[in-house]
Design an enzyme around this catalytic site. Sequence first.
Site, PDB file in Angstrom:
ATOM      1  N   LYS A   1     -12.682  44.121   0.423  1.00  0.00           N
ATOM      2  CA  LYS A   1     -11.417  44.196  -0.311  1.00  0.00           C
ATOM      3  C   LYS A   1     -10.299  43.494   0.455  1.00  0.00           C
ATOM      4  O   LYS A   1      -9.414  42.886  -0.132  1.00  0.00           O
ATOM      5  CB  LYS A   1     -11.048  45.654  -0.584  1.00  0.00           C
ATOM      6  CG  LYS A   1     -11.988  46.348  -1.576  1.00  0.00           C
ATOM      7  CD  LYS A   1     -11.469  47.747  -1.895  1.00  0.00           C
ATOM      8  CE  LYS A   1     -12.541  48.687  -2.383  1.00  0.00           C
ATOM      9  NZ  LYS A   1     -12.973  48.486  -3.746  1.00  0.00           N
TER      10      LYS A   1
ATOM     11  N   GLU B   1      -2.806  51.603   0.546  1.00  0.00           N
ATOM     12  CA  GLU B   1      -2.193  51.101  -0.681  1.00  0.00           C
ATOM     13  C   GLU B   1      -1.271  52.169  -1.218  1.00  0.00           C
ATOM     14  O   GLU B   1      -1.568  53.357  -1.098  1.00  0.00           O
ATOM     15  CB  GLU B   1      -3.272  50.847  -1.747  1.00  0.00           C
ATOM     16  CG  GLU B   1      -3.685  49.420  -1.843  1.00  0.00           C
ATOM     17  CD  GLU B   1      -4.757  49.170  -2.901  1.00  0.00           C
ATOM     18  OE1 GLU B   1      -4.957  50.006  -3.798  1.00  0.00           O
ATOM     19  OE2 GLU B   1      -5.397  48.116  -2.804  1.00  0.00           O
TER      20      GLU B   1
ATOM     21  N   ARG C   1     -20.402  39.600 -10.244  1.00  0.00           N
ATOM     22  CA  ARG C   1     -21.650  39.775 -11.001  1.00  0.00           C
ATOM     23  C   ARG C   1     -21.319  40.067 -12.457  1.00  0.00           C
ATOM     24  O   ARG C   1     -20.157  40.204 -12.816  1.00  0.00           O
ATOM     25  CB  ARG C   1     -22.407  40.960 -10.431  1.00  0.00           C
ATOM     26  CG  ARG C   1     -21.502  42.193 -10.419  1.00  0.00           C
ATOM     27  CD  ARG C   1     -22.184  43.464 -10.054  1.00  0.00           C
ATOM     28  NE  ARG C   1     -21.252  44.482  -9.637  1.00  0.00           N
ATOM     29  CZ  ARG C   1     -20.577  45.292 -10.445  1.00  0.00           C
ATOM     30  NH1 ARG C   1     -20.700  45.179 -11.744  1.00  0.00           N
ATOM     31  NH2 ARG C   1     -19.754  46.207  -9.967  1.00  0.00           N
TER      32      ARG C   1
HETATM   33  P1  ADP Z   1     -14.165  50.662  -6.208  1.00  0.00           P
HETATM   34  O1  ADP Z   1     -14.527  49.384  -5.556  1.00  0.00           O
HETATM   35  O2  ADP Z   1     -14.701  51.848  -5.469  1.00  0.00           O
HETATM   36  O3  ADP Z   1     -14.497  50.683  -7.689  1.00  0.00           O
HETATM   37  P2  ADP Z   1     -11.359  50.126  -6.837  1.00  0.00           P
HETATM   38  O4  ADP Z   1     -10.405  49.567  -5.874  1.00  0.00           O
HETATM   39  O5  ADP Z   1     -11.897  49.199  -7.888  1.00  0.00           O
HETATM   40  O6  ADP Z   1     -12.575  50.813  -6.064  1.00  0.00           O
HETATM   41  O7  ADP Z   1     -10.699  51.380  -7.560  1.00  0.00           O
HETATM   42  C1  ADP Z   1     -11.412  52.256  -8.404  1.00  0.00           C
HETATM   43  C2  ADP Z   1     -10.444  53.144  -9.184  1.00  0.00           C
HETATM   44  O8  ADP Z   1      -9.617  53.899  -8.286  1.00  0.00           O
HETATM   45  C3  ADP Z   1      -9.457  52.397 -10.054  1.00  0.00           C
HETATM   46  O9  ADP Z   1     -10.007  52.074 -11.312  1.00  0.00           O
HETATM   47  C4  ADP Z   1      -8.320  53.406 -10.161  1.00  0.00           C
HETATM   48  O10 ADP Z   1      -8.656  54.424 -11.085  1.00  0.00           O
HETATM   49  C5  ADP Z   1      -8.292  54.030  -8.774  1.00  0.00           C
HETATM   50  N1  ADP Z   1      -7.347  53.338  -7.867  1.00  0.00           N
HETATM   51  C6  ADP Z   1      -7.635  52.320  -7.025  1.00  0.00           C
HETATM   52  N2  ADP Z   1      -6.531  51.917  -6.347  1.00  0.00           N
HETATM   53  C7  ADP Z   1      -5.513  52.688  -6.760  1.00  0.00           C
HETATM   54  C8  ADP Z   1      -4.105  52.774  -6.441  1.00  0.00           C
HETATM   55  N3  ADP Z   1      -3.537  51.984  -5.529  1.00  0.00           N
HETATM   56  N4  ADP Z   1      -3.363  53.723  -7.074  1.00  0.00           N
HETATM   57  C9  ADP Z   1      -3.921  54.566  -7.989  1.00  0.00           C
HETATM   58  N5  ADP Z   1      -5.221  54.531  -8.329  1.00  0.00           N
HETATM   59  C10 ADP Z   1      -6.026  53.613  -7.727  1.00  0.00           C
END
Ligand code: ADP
Length: 498
Positions: free
Chosen positions: A118, A202, A294
């Site tokens: 990330k 974040e 993917r």
């Molecule tokens: P992963 O790779 O585990 O799927 P992501 O970064 O894609 O992680 O985040 C998955 C979910 O977590 C998002 O769809 C959202 O619901 C929540 N999320 C991620 N980052 C944030 C944030 N900064 N604030 C609030 N919710 C978040």
Amino acid sequence: MQKIKKVLIANRGEIALRIMRSLKEMGIKTVAVFSEADRQSPHVQYADEAVCIGPAPSSSSYLNSSKIIETALKLHADAIHPGYGFLSENENFARQVEESGLIFIGPSANSIKIMGSKLAAKDAASAYNIPMVPGTNKPVTDINEALRVTSEIGYPVLIKASAGGGGKGMRIVEKPEEFAEQLERASSEAKSAFGDGSVFIEKYIASPKHIEVQILGDQHGNVIHLFERECSIQRRYQKVVEEAPSPVLNHEKRMAIGEAAVNVAKSCNYYGAGTVEFIVDEKLNFYFLEMNTRLQVEHPVTEMITGIDLVKEQINIAEGNTLSFKQEDISIRGHAIELRVYAEDPANNFLPDIGKLVTYKRPQGPGIRVDDGFEESMDIPVFYDPMIAKLITYGSTRTEAIQRMKRAISEYKISGIMTTLPFGSYVMDHEEFISGRFDTHFVKKYFSPENLKVNLDKETEEIAMAFAGNFFTEKNNNPYAGEIHNASGNSIWKRRYS
Ligand code: ADP
């Protein structure tokens, strides 16, 4: 340019079948691989050739990269399609496939490497001025520096593992006093779960929507987007209901988020099909989260509204052809919704409910697509993801897609295990979902097992009443005497006169 004539699919279940279907339409031969637990699976029956690659646990079968490559070479396949999950985002696998002279149907190993982290992804994307969630863009090493950042962005904050995925490796911290301890825990958890202890911070977006953009890039530098998918109905940070297009974006925002996604893809010289994920706040400001390198589980909703078969495009790109259309050639037609039908009990915290599909009858009719990998009387194996099927409905409007989803759920008959189907009905009927305003907290805010229990109780009551009715009506010669219906009007019991 190399014409692909035979593809090994390094996956199982619904996605293996879905890929094979497109390959068949293209006149390309298919090779299935399977574990000992999947011997009877539809994906094995469907393929032109099938090879058992090991025992049930994924580590001995679907993750056994050298066995998979060896099988592809032995059966003279030209390419390997990894599907999603398993080896699909493993840069070493992509490299090994290419080094053995086969085509990897996906991006370059280098793109996978960048977007697999990330932090590296944020770093690459920052060159293109992509909006990011406020926070740190480097691994946190100095606690004082971290505390300075958190006080600047404000609590709550999210600590995330750089190598995290599938909703794992995230911690919300509400107060500064808790920060140091949570940081310590997050880092040691990340180290043991992902082999990389790097974590970053974040800002926790309070009322977020998860909106992602499908992109396609060829090996000649052309990248386009196929609009967005709204994936905010989640449990455990994992998606259950997805739709396209988003009910809240206007044309201007749609094009802006699409352009940002194209730039993220360009930042790592991406080719193939990929998904750029964003988090969107109440004012519709969007921030880049990560890129999945993917085919995505929820890709069918994009296929339904654009009329583009994403697997065929993946093959086209892997053969080295230029994209067969330009951005301006693609438009949105209608609306599509996907419900992931998991073998889970929504009334029991969505815990897996593995077992036998005693009854399994798919819904049919206009605007319905079911992507699944099981047949009636099969067991759902404990070794893999408990998703049974993806139920996708299409309508000329969002309302029609919702109505179709409700009809499809009522026609879908699964017994023997609990599934997310009743949860799907709950979502489709909910005012907040219908309004389109909902965010990722939908389940937490509105759903409780009681919501399903009410229906169940009603159903039990009806059964009891019907039984009582039977008792009386038989005597009175009532024509309805012989049948019992459940709440949705399906016959669940019939008197057999001999
Ligand atoms: P992963 O790779 O585990 O799927 P992501 O970064 O894609 O992680 O985040 C998955 C979910 O977590 C998002 O769809 C959202 O619901 C929540 N999320 C991620 N980052 C944030 C944030 N900064 N604030 C609030 N919710 C978040």
